[in-house]
Scaffold this motif. Structure first.
Motif, PDB file in Angstrom:
ATOM      1  N   THR A 129      43.518  -1.887-100.344  1.00 56.20           N
ATOM      2  CA  THR A 129      42.851  -1.044 -99.364  1.00 56.20           C
ATOM      3  C   THR A 129      43.789   0.122 -99.085  1.00 56.20           C
ATOM      4  N   TRP A 130      43.219   1.229 -98.619  1.00 57.45           N
ATOM      5  CA  TRP A 130      44.081   2.366 -98.327  1.00 57.45           C
ATOM      6  C   TRP A 130      43.396   3.314 -97.365  1.00 57.45           C
ATOM      7  N   ALA A 131      44.192   4.227 -96.797  1.00 60.65           N
ATOM      8  CA  ALA A 131      43.667   5.157 -95.808  1.00 60.65           C
ATOM      9  C   ALA A 131      44.502   6.432 -95.799  1.00 60.65           C
ATOM     10  N   ILE A 132      43.903   7.473 -95.252  1.00 59.56           N
ATOM     11  CA  ILE A 132      44.621   8.715 -94.957  1.00 59.56           C
ATOM     12  C   ILE A 132      44.635   8.860 -93.447  1.00 59.56           C
ATOM     13  N   ARG A 133      45.836   9.052 -92.915  1.00 55.63           N
ATOM     14  CA  ARG A 133      45.984   9.281 -91.474  1.00 55.63           C
ATOM     15  C   ARG A 133      46.395  10.730 -91.278  1.00 55.63           C
ATOM     16  N   PHE A 134      45.603  11.442 -90.474  1.00 56.72           N
ATOM     17  CA  PHE A 134      45.969  12.797 -90.074  1.00 56.72           C
ATOM     18  C   PHE A 134      46.821  12.646 -88.822  1.00 56.72           C
ATOM     19  N   THR A 135      48.112  12.937 -88.944  1.00 57.82           N
ATOM     20  CA  THR A 135      49.037  12.649 -87.852  1.00 57.82           C
ATOM     21  C   THR A 135      48.962  13.672 -86.729  1.00 57.82           C
ATOM     22  N   GLU A 136      48.380  14.832 -86.990  1.00 59.08           N
ATOM     23  CA  GLU A 136      48.235  15.852 -85.956  1.00 59.08           C
ATOM     24  C   GLU A 136      46.772  16.232 -85.803  1.00 59.08           C
ATOM     25  N   SER A 137      46.320  16.255 -84.549  1.00 63.77           N
ATOM     26  CA  SER A 137      44.942  16.626 -84.259  1.00 63.77           C
ATOM     27  C   SER A 137      44.801  16.991 -82.795  1.00 63.77           C
ATOM     28  N   ARG A 138      43.872  17.908 -82.503  1.00 64.28           N
ATOM     29  CA  ARG A 138      43.575  18.260 -81.112  1.00 64.28           C
ATOM     30  C   ARG A 138      42.500  17.363 -80.515  1.00 64.28           C
TER      31      ARG A 138
END
Length: 166
Positions: A129-138
């Protein structure tokens, strides 16, 4: 795909883990982690005007990665920009759903040419399994830890935020 350098056996487990994994031109180095797991992390080259993106492989229980897992990491590294684009399009669609409780202002951000999601990191787990995490967001739902887009193979299948209480 190759590895080099052996680290000492994990105490009591007797498993030799490579210090570095070389996958698709990216060196993933073993990072300090609890003895129950093994983690390797590498940074992709920094795009012009952007932040470097990271890819991590997490094996729990701690063990050398299997070939099928290494192949998935290879695919993620090789097509990272494509997968980030898919994750962004997926967020643009899914975050409009009522249960995400975006404010009217946040909903308007979904129509901007660039979403307020940045600094993507990919994590691949031992079970493929895998994921992308966007570490910066408003977005409020991102809290201090970002927004996670989970993939099933090459398709995004879920999105969640990490608010303070999670």
């Amino acid at each position: 795909m190759s590895d080099d350098g052996e680290s000492p056996s994990i105490s009591g487990i007797g498993v030799d883990l490579p210090a570095t994994l070389h996958i698709a031109g990216l060196a993933l180095k073993r990072t300090e982690s609890p003895s129950s797991l093994a983690c390797w992390t590498g940074c992709l080259p920094e795009p012009a005007g952007g932040n470097a993106a990271a890819v991590s492989l997490v094996m729990e229980p701690a063990a050398p990665p299997e070939e099928v897992t290494l192949q998935l990491v290879h695919d993620v590294v090789s097509r990272f920009d494509v997968f980030v684009g898919q994750a962004l399009r997926y967020c643009r669609t899914r975050l409009r759903e009522r249960h995400f409780e975006l404010t009217p202002e946040e909903l308007s951000w979904l129509d901007l040419p660039e979403l307020p999601l940045a600094v993507p990191e990919a994590v691949v787990w031992a079970d493929q399994t895998w994921a992308i995490r966007f570490t910066e967001s408003r977005f409020r739902m991102a809290g201090p830890y970002g927004i996670l887009v989970t993939f099933n193979g090459t398709q995004p299948v879920d999105v969640e935020g990490f608010e303070d209480e999670q």
